[in-house]
Design a protein around this motif. Structure first.
Motif, mmCIF file in Angstrom:
data_model
loop_
_atom_site.group_PDB
_atom_site.id
_atom_site.type_symbol
_atom_site.label_atom_id
_atom_site.label_comp_id
_atom_site.label_asym_id
_atom_site.label_seq_id
_atom_site.Cartn_x
_atom_site.Cartn_y
_atom_site.Cartn_z
ATOM 1 N N CYS A 1 0.762 -1.328 -0.058
ATOM 2 C CA CYS A 1 -0.070 -0.172 -0.075
ATOM 3 C C CYS A 1 0.856 1.212 -0.032
ATOM 4 C CB CYS A 1 -1.037 0.057 1.099
ATOM 5 S SG CYS A 1 -2.205 -1.402 1.212
ATOM 6 N N GLY A 2 2.027 1.271 0.208
ATOM 7 C CA GLY A 2 3.207 2.252 0.296
ATOM 8 C C GLY A 2 3.776 2.370 1.523
ATOM 9 N N PRO A 3 4.205 3.653 2.123
ATOM 10 C CA PRO A 3 4.989 3.530 3.370
ATOM 11 C C PRO A 3 4.189 2.870 4.397
ATOM 12 C CG PRO A 3 4.802 5.629 2.169
ATOM 13 C CD PRO A 3 3.985 4.800 1.442
ATOM 14 N N TYR A 4 4.787 2.176 5.214
ATOM 15 C CA TYR A 4 4.200 1.224 6.316
ATOM 16 C C TYR A 4 4.586 1.491 7.576
ATOM 17 C CZ TYR A 4 2.632 -3.093 8.348
ATOM 18 O OH TYR A 4 1.748 -3.961 9.079
ATOM 19 N N PHE A 5 5.948 1.556 7.975
ATOM 20 C CA PHE A 5 6.481 2.002 9.193
ATOM 21 C C PHE A 5 7.658 2.147 9.070
ATOM 22 C CE2 PHE A 5 6.852 -2.930 9.435
ATOM 23 C CZ PHE A 5 7.966 -2.979 10.233
ATOM 24 N N SER A 6 8.122 2.833 10.527
ATOM 25 C CA SER A 6 9.878 2.865 10.423
ATOM 26 C C SER A 6 10.153 2.698 11.845
ATOM 27 C CB SER A 6 10.279 4.445 9.966
ATOM 28 O OG SER A 6 9.780 5.318 10.908
ATOM 29 N N VAL A 7 11.589 2.386 12.008
ATOM 30 C CA VAL A 7 12.012 1.881 13.299
ATOM 31 C C VAL A 7 13.186 2.835 13.652
ATOM 32 C CG1 VAL A 7 13.196 0.239 14.763
ATOM 33 C CG2 VAL A 7 11.185 -0.114 13.399
ATOM 34 N N HIS A 8 13.224 3.448 14.749
ATOM 35 C CA HIS A 8 14.520 4.219 15.111
ATOM 36 C C HIS A 8 14.936 4.008 16.645
ATOM 37 C CE1 HIS A 8 17.784 7.383 15.303
ATOM 38 N NE2 HIS A 8 17.295 7.812 14.211
ATOM 39 N N SER A 9 15.552 2.733 16.960
ATOM 40 C CA SER A 9 15.858 2.810 18.537
ATOM 41 C C SER A 9 17.302 3.130 18.939
ATOM 42 C CB SER A 9 15.928 1.199 18.590
ATOM 43 O OG SER A 9 16.744 0.616 17.892
#
Length: 244
Positions: A209-217
């Motif tokens: 569907c396009g951009p889904y999620f991001s992670v920045h730990s």
């Protein structure tokens, strides 16, 4: 002449003797009183007092209104599995697999309440929401209650792995009702060692569907360049954040 007279007298006596004596024999007319009242014995119909039809009281069997079981879902709790744990705007949401579930339930995790719903489009699924974040990586007392009367339906100990916590969708990423959400996920990922010696990860993921999620730990002030994760740390971090 005397013989004729004698014959006449004899005939009179003979005829009188032949008369039915006591024509008062009509007394036999009392025969009608032969208690023909016996027909009145046809009172036998009083046998209609066979009020046995009152046995139709068997309809009292209707008290078998065991509607209460319908309040308890026919669900296979031994197959219970948590698919998704997310922190959304309205609170914490969970998606459970519960084969056979038919009605909404109330969920308690360590005495913290979550309201659950069902959706006909997604059979065998239970969607629960609450304000409290459930603890991760430790045993929780999980209880399902009947929402109508609060009766306990199922109780067990359950551990929610940290890897199930889906990172929140960053601000600016479209929240769509795309039916292909979560399919064909791909990510650009970096795994680094933070100054305190722990691994951290940075990833940006898209789906069908396009951009889904991001992670920045990783820390915002992390110096660059920084050491990369080992192969084992990389695998562990990707599993923790559900990065393919």
């Amino acid at each position: 002449m005397k013989k004729v007279w004698m014959a006449f007298v004899f005939m009179v006596i003979f005829l009188q003797a032949c008369q039915p004596q006591g024509t008062a024999l009509p007394s036999p007319q009392s025969s009608p009183a032969t208690e023909t009242l016996i027909p009145t014995e046809t009172v036998l119909p009083s046998a209609t007092a066979t009020q046995t039809p009152t046995m139709t009281q068997t309809p009292t069997m209707t008290p078998t209104v065991t509607q209460s079981p319908t309040a308890t879902p026919v669900a296979r709790f031994n197959e219970l599995k948590l698919l998704v744990l997310e922190n959304k705007l309205g609170g914490w949401t969970m998606q459970w697999v519960l084969p056979g579930v038919q009605i909404p339930l109330k969920l308690m995790l360590d005495n913290r309440e979550y309201t659950c719903t069902v959706d006909a489009k997604y059979p065998d699924r239970l969607f629960c929401q609450g304000l409290a974040q459930p603890a991760l990586e430790r045993p929780l007392t999980l209880v399902f209650l009947n929402p109508e009367n609060g009766a306990e339906i199922y109780r067990t100990e359950f551990i929610i792995p940290a890897a199930l916590l889906t990172p929140p969708t960053p601000v600016g990423y479209a929240q769509t009702n795309c039916p292909d959400r979560g399919k064909n996920v791909s990510c650009e990922t970096e795994c680094r060692i933070a100054p305190d010696g722990t691994p951290c990860i940075v990833a940006t993921c898209v789906d069908a569907c396009g951009p889904y999620f991001s992670v920045h730990s990783c820390p915002d002030d992390m110096p660059l360049p920084s050491p990369s994760c080992t192969a084992e740390q990389w695998v562990a971090m990707k599993k923790k954040y559900q990065i393919p």
